[in-house]
Design an enzyme around this catalytic site. Structure first.
Site, PDB file in Angstrom:
ATOM      1  N   ASP A 196       0.713  -1.212  -0.133  1.00 50.71           N
ATOM      2  CA  ASP A 196       0.142   0.295   0.282  1.00 50.71           C
ATOM      3  C   ASP A 196       0.846   1.608  -0.051  1.00 50.71           C
ATOM      4  OD1 ASP A 196       0.719  -0.672   2.671  1.00 50.71           O
ATOM      5  OD2 ASP A 196      -0.822   0.087   3.900  1.00 50.71           O
ATOM      6  N   ASP A 211      26.056  18.452  -7.804  1.00 49.64           N
ATOM      7  CA  ASP A 211      25.078  19.657  -8.423  1.00 49.64           C
ATOM      8  C   ASP A 211      24.179  18.462  -7.911  1.00 49.64           C
ATOM      9  OD1 ASP A 211      23.607  19.564 -10.832  1.00 49.64           O
ATOM     10  OD2 ASP A 211      24.255  18.681 -12.034  1.00 49.64           O
ATOM     11  N   ASP A 248      19.652  25.309 -10.424  1.00 47.17           N
ATOM     12  CA  ASP A 248      19.693  23.930 -10.640  1.00 47.17           C
ATOM     13  C   ASP A 248      21.364  24.309 -10.803  1.00 47.17           C
ATOM     14  OD1 ASP A 248      21.248  21.770 -12.423  1.00 47.17           O
ATOM     15  OD2 ASP A 248      20.238  21.654 -13.529  1.00 47.17           O
ATOM     16  N   HIS A 277      29.770  16.765 -22.165  1.00 46.39           N
ATOM     17  CA  HIS A 277      27.799  17.018 -22.816  1.00 46.39           C
ATOM     18  C   HIS A 277      27.639  18.567 -22.476  1.00 46.39           C
ATOM     19  CE1 HIS A 277      28.937  19.675 -18.801  1.00 46.39           C
ATOM     20  NE2 HIS A 277      29.188  18.114 -18.733  1.00 46.39           N
ATOM     21  N   HIS A 305      20.734  25.062 -20.650  1.00 43.69           N
ATOM     22  CA  HIS A 305      19.500  23.763 -21.380  1.00 43.69           C
ATOM     23  C   HIS A 305      17.926  24.758 -20.439  1.00 43.69           C
ATOM     24  CE1 HIS A 305      19.008  22.470 -17.084  1.00 43.69           C
ATOM     25  NE2 HIS A 305      19.719  21.832 -17.204  1.00 43.69           N
ATOM     26  N   HIS A 308      14.946  19.956 -17.021  1.00 44.90           N
ATOM     27  CA  HIS A 308      14.511  20.260 -17.792  1.00 44.90           C
ATOM     28  C   HIS A 308      13.818  21.062 -18.997  1.00 44.90           C
ATOM     29  CE1 HIS A 308      18.220  17.250 -17.192  1.00 44.90           C
ATOM     30  NE2 HIS A 308      19.063  18.317 -17.531  1.00 44.90           N
ATOM     31  N   GLU A 366      26.599  25.267 -17.902  1.00 46.16           N
ATOM     32  CA  GLU A 366      27.088  24.230 -16.776  1.00 46.16           C
ATOM     33  C   GLU A 366      27.904  23.476 -17.512  1.00 46.16           C
ATOM     34  OE1 GLU A 366      24.757  21.421 -16.619  1.00 46.16           O
ATOM     35  OE2 GLU A 366      23.202  21.882 -17.231  1.00 46.16           O
ATOM     36  N   TYR A 426      36.262  16.689 -17.697  1.00 44.51           N
ATOM     37  CA  TYR A 426      36.408  15.781 -16.187  1.00 44.51           C
ATOM     38  C   TYR A 426      38.475  14.771 -16.738  1.00 44.51           C
ATOM     39  CZ  TYR A 426      31.772  16.984 -16.445  1.00 44.51           C
ATOM     40  OH  TYR A 426      30.671  18.273 -15.889  1.00 44.51           O
ATOM     41  N   ARG A 484      33.005  20.642 -12.656  1.00 47.39           N
ATOM     42  CA  ARG A 484      31.759  21.254 -13.934  1.00 47.39           C
ATOM     43  C   ARG A 484      31.049  22.788 -12.519  1.00 47.39           C
ATOM     44  NH1 ARG A 484      29.224  17.126 -14.353  1.00 47.39           N
ATOM     45  NH2 ARG A 484      27.219  16.900 -12.775  1.00 47.39           N
ATOM     46  N   GLU A 492      28.445  25.378 -12.149  1.00 46.72           N
ATOM     47  CA  GLU A 492      26.529  25.606 -12.711  1.00 46.72           C
ATOM     48  C   GLU A 492      26.248  26.810 -12.083  1.00 46.72           C
ATOM     49  OE1 GLU A 492      22.593  23.350 -14.161  1.00 46.72           O
ATOM     50  OE2 GLU A 492      24.175  22.566 -12.961  1.00 46.72           O
TER      51      GLU A 492
END
Length: 430
Positions: free
Chosen positions: A41, A263, A274, A355, A359, A366, A384, A388, A397, A399
């Site tokens: 439940d 992040d 973000d 990447h 965005h 996003h 961002e 790496y 990174r 952002e």
């Protein structure tokens, strides 16, 4: 809800803007999300479908919104259905929206209990030629679960097969990508809560701390400031974990000499923030770590300057790639031969920065937005960049979330959150 009431003017305006783009003699339907089961439940915490929230502010399950701007019956141009409450529900689940509260929240004047939906829908359908149905067409969408919206759409089109069908999503993609000032204020509030969490960490992190302990500190700070918690699954990646882009285990111990890529960000009133920061576990960057950090920060600053009205997302990323390539050459991670011989479809810099840079962000982390359309004022983007380096055991990174302005550089909603390497060190070593 934990958050303060939102001015219903926002939702009245959003509905007006949506209806202005509908075809004549058409009605649109929007459903709440399901409460999703786990097993036995148990259920997941309820998360409202962002589209019905955007158009009504209703943050409750089993709610449905009808919009029919030129309905001959003027009482049925905006109709909201909510679950009928009673004393039993109040005792076992808590208070649900009354009709009066639903109107106060949404600005919709015509409220029915959900049990009346089919009767009201039948009358409205006799005036309408077209149904706008709501489908998820976000460019990252990959949904295997049938939603309440999906089930309703199937039922609606089977029951009324003679009606034409149109899609709500293209309208919502355009509208939701450009923020109202009330939305920007809510997003600023989410960013301010995130700032509190990050500053708390700068006093907490030290060698030997575990990634999950950092997660707990953040959650404590977010919730105590009226957030539900994280806007997305938090990434707390120490050492080489930072080289896994979506590392979410958060179960490793943080060691002196390592960096932690964070992040992590708060939501507020369903609006996301973000943030990414990268900090040294022991409060001091090595010379090499600081060189890479400053390179990422430089790329971020230069990329931010490009977010102005008229910029195209695809071309923007090409230009950011050029700046990143220059920085990677300076760091000795690339050489001229790497660049000269690169695959144009996967440039050399992608080995270390694989990447995208930005965005849309808003009700979704996003968020909706048509990437092939030029950027406009009051769109909100992340910025961002990252580098790496698995061979060196760390990734960095950085952002922030920024609002495009009519003129000049964007406004940084996270401008008060420490980012310069020297400032991070100073705050960690107070």
């Amino acid at each position: 809800m934990k958050y303060d009431p939102i001015n219903s003017e926002l939702f009245v305006k959003n509905r007006k803007n949506f209806m202005a783009q509908m075809k004549p003699k058409s009605m649109a339907v929007f459903n709440s999300n399901d409460i999703y089961p786990i097993s036995a439940d148990s259920t997941m915490p309820f998360e409202q479908h962002r589209d019905i929230f955007y158009l009504s502010g209703i943050d409750q399950e089993e709610s449905v919104l009808f919009l029919f701007p030129d309905c001959p019956n003027t009482d049925l141009r905006e109709v909201l259905f909510v679950r009928e409450t009673n004393d039993h529900i109040a005792v076992w689940e808590g208070e649900k929206l009354t009709k009066e509260a639903a109107t106060k929240t949404s600005g919709v004047q015509t409220i029915y209990w959900l049990q009346d939906l089919e009767k009201v829908l039948f009358e409205m359908s006799t005036y309408a030629d077209t149904f706008y149905i709501n489908t998820n067409e976000h460019y990252r969408a990959n949904v295997s679960t049938e939603t309440r919206e999906d089930r309703f759409n199937k039922w609606l089109l089977a029951k009324y097969p003679a009606h034409s069908v149109a899609k709500s999503n293209p309208i919502l993609q355009r509208l939701r990508s450009v923020k109202d000032q009330i939305e920007l204020d809510l997003m600023q509030h989410a960013c301010n809560i995130t700032e509190k969490g990050f500053r708390r960490l700068l006093n907490f992190v030290k060698p030997g701390v575990w990634e999950y302990e950092i997660e707990a500190e953040l959650l404590h700070e977010f919730v105590r400031n009226r957030s539900k918690g994280f806007a997305y699954t938090p990434i707390i990646a120490s050492g080489n974990n930072a080289n896994v882009l979506h590392y979410i285990e958060n179960n490793q111990q943080c060691k002196s000499g390592d960096l932690i890529l964070l992040d992590v960000a708060a939501e507020y009133a369903n609006y996301a923030s973000d943030l990414t920061r990268t900090i040294p576990v022991n409060g001091k960057f090595t010379e090499r770590q600081k060189a890479v950090y400053n390179a990422v920060n430089y790329v971020k600053k230069e990329a931010t300057k490009m977010l102005v009205p008229g910029t195209l997302w695809k071309e923007y990323h090409v230009e950011v790639g050029k700046i990143m390539t220059s920085e990677l050459l300076k760091l000795g991670l690339l050489d001229k031969a790497d660049v000269q011989n690169e695959d144009k479809n996967w440039p050399a810099y992608k080995k270390y920065f694989m990447h995208g840079t930005s965005h849309h962000i808003g009700l979704d982390t996003h968020d909706y937005g048509l990437l092939y359309k030029p950027m406009q004022a009051n769109m909100v983007f992340t910025v961002e960049p990252g580098i790496y380096i698995p061979d060196e055991g760390f990734g960095i990174r950085l952002e922030d979330d920024v609002v495009i302005q009519e003129q000049g550089e964007p406004f940084n909603l996270m401008g008060n959150i420490p980012i310069e390497a020297d400032e991070i060190e100073a705050l960690m070593n107070r």
